[in-house]
Design a protein around this motif. Structure first.
Motif, PDB file in Angstrom:
ATOM      1  N   PRO A 226       1.534  -4.330  -9.889  1.00  0.00           N
ATOM      2  CA  PRO A 226       1.167  -3.109  -9.170  1.00  0.00           C
ATOM      3  C   PRO A 226      -0.343  -2.968  -9.104  1.00  0.00           C
ATOM      4  O   PRO A 226      -1.085  -3.675  -9.793  1.00  0.00           O
ATOM      5  N   GLY A 227      -0.802  -2.048  -8.269  1.00  0.00           N
ATOM      6  CA  GLY A 227      -2.223  -1.731  -8.229  1.00  0.00           C
ATOM      7  C   GLY A 227      -2.941  -2.116  -6.963  1.00  0.00           C
ATOM      8  O   GLY A 227      -4.094  -1.732  -6.760  1.00  0.00           O
ATOM      9  N   ILE A 228      -2.278  -2.865  -6.059  1.00  0.00           N
ATOM     10  CA  ILE A 228      -2.916  -3.245  -4.805  1.00  0.00           C
ATOM     11  C   ILE A 228      -2.864  -2.060  -3.844  1.00  0.00           C
ATOM     12  O   ILE A 228      -1.819  -1.430  -3.669  1.00  0.00           O
ATOM     13  N   GLY A 229      -4.007  -1.765  -3.251  1.00  0.00           N
ATOM     14  CA  GLY A 229      -4.062  -0.664  -2.291  1.00  0.00           C
ATOM     15  C   GLY A 229      -4.645   0.587  -2.882  1.00  0.00           C
ATOM     16  O   GLY A 229      -5.827   0.642  -3.223  1.00  0.00           O
ATOM     17  N   PRO A 251       3.376  -9.237  -6.156  1.00  0.00           N
ATOM     18  CA  PRO A 251       2.631  -7.997  -5.969  1.00  0.00           C
ATOM     19  C   PRO A 251       3.533  -6.883  -5.447  1.00  0.00           C
ATOM     20  O   PRO A 251       4.413  -7.106  -4.618  1.00  0.00           O
ATOM     21  N   SER A 252       3.282  -5.685  -5.969  1.00  0.00           N
ATOM     22  CA  SER A 252       4.053  -4.516  -5.561  1.00  0.00           C
ATOM     23  C   SER A 252       3.160  -3.582  -4.761  1.00  0.00           C
ATOM     24  O   SER A 252       2.090  -3.179  -5.232  1.00  0.00           O
ATOM     25  N   VAL A 253       3.598  -3.255  -3.570  1.00  0.00           N
ATOM     26  CA  VAL A 253       2.860  -2.362  -2.679  1.00  0.00           C
ATOM     27  C   VAL A 253       3.800  -1.253  -2.243  1.00  0.00           C
ATOM     28  O   VAL A 253       4.932  -1.521  -1.841  1.00  0.00           O
ATOM     29  N   SER A 254       3.343  -0.026  -2.334  1.00  0.00           N
ATOM     30  CA  SER A 254       4.163   1.103  -1.890  1.00  0.00           C
ATOM     31  C   SER A 254       3.471   1.833  -0.754  1.00  0.00           C
ATOM     32  O   SER A 254       3.812   1.669   0.419  1.00  0.00           O
TER      33      SER A 254
END
Length: 286
Positions: A226-229, A251-254
């Motif tokens: 997590p943490g991208i964006g 990578p996790s993007v929400s």
């Protein structure tokens, strides 16, 4: 003779290779529902969730519903979550339930059964777990995951700024607690191919690279990042943070995807852009 289920790690590696290395969160918090022009109620929750699943479940590797945003609506919210999990899996996405459960004994076994048990209404492909009642307290979930071909992602070095307060504390032998969790997961994944089923949560926002411990961040298992964006990391940070383990990073993007809704086409385009950019820096995916 009963055939053993295919391990989660093998299924995840295939999904990352064919669909791209991207996990999209399903986070229907009140502000995002409002941005989509939806009410902060069960009807808005259902419309939001159905749209995300319709747009992405047949093309991204992993969808990650955050259980809390459904639980806050009680039984009707859980019903929406149950349908989303089933629909997403039917469309080919792996479902990672972001529940961050952690307990002991029969309670931990019950949590494991709720999210990984065969026939459970919320049966997912994997679940997030918290190890801070002791790593071995997670054993019921680890064992059920192995028996059912499921996976777990254990909090290790998270992206939130409060994390180091606990994760940098040292164990009796002087090992930082977050790295101790990685060491335990590495041992659980020993010998697995092409990828172990016991993953770690390691933030893409880490300030330093993977030096300072045997094996760096590699655990022969997936690393949910997590943490991208919105939290400040970019895909370009992944090789610096993860080093030789970058090919195992999911990578996790929400918000980076969900803010482009409510249009299905716009959500699909946003997810494709994120997956393409991430693949440039991880070497995974199409």
């Amino acid at each position: 003779m009963t055939t053993a289920p295919e391990p989660f790690g093998a299924r995840l590696r295939r999904a990352m290779n064919t669909r791209g290395p991207l996990c999209v969160g399903i986070d229907p918090h009140a502000a995002l529902l409002a941005d989509w022009g939806l009410g902060d109620d069960v009807a808005g929750l259902e419309r939001f969730t159905h749209t995300v699943v319709e747009a992405l479940a047949d093309r991204v590797a992993v969808l990650k519903p955050q259980s809390a945003f459904f639980e806050r609506f009680g039984s009707r919210g859980i019903a929406v979550l149950e349908r989303a999990v089933a629909d997403a899996r039917d469309a080919g996405a792996l479902v990672l339930m972001d529940a961050k459960r952690g307990d002991i004994g029969s309670t931990m076994a019950a949590y494991a059964a709720a999210f990984l048990g065969p026939g459970a209404p919320l049966r997912s492909d994997a679940v997030t777990l918290s190890p801070y009642l002791g790593f071995d307290a997670l054993r019921p979930a680890l064992d059920l995951a192995a028996a059912t071909g499921s996976g777990v992602f254990v909090l290790a070095l998270t992206s939130n700024p409060e994390g180091p307060e606990v994760q940098s504390a040292v164990t009796a032998d002087g090992t930082p607690l977050g790295r101790h969790v990685l060491d335990r997961l590495r041992a659980e994944n020993a010998g697995a191919a092409p990828l172990g089923s016991y993953g770690a949560v390691v933030g893409a926002t880490l300030a330093a690279g993977p030096g300072g411990g045997p094996g760096g961040l590699a655990i022969n298992g997936p690393l949910l990042a997590p943490g991208i964006g919105a939290q400040g990391a970019t895909a370009a940070d992944l090789p610096r943070v993860f080093g030789d383990a970058v090919g195992d990073v999911l990578p996790s993007v929400s918000r980076g995807v969900l803010r482009h809704g409510p249009g299905v086409a716009a959500l699909r385009d946003a997810a494709a852009r994120e997956a393409g950019e991430i693949a440039q820096f991880t070497g995974a995916g199409a």
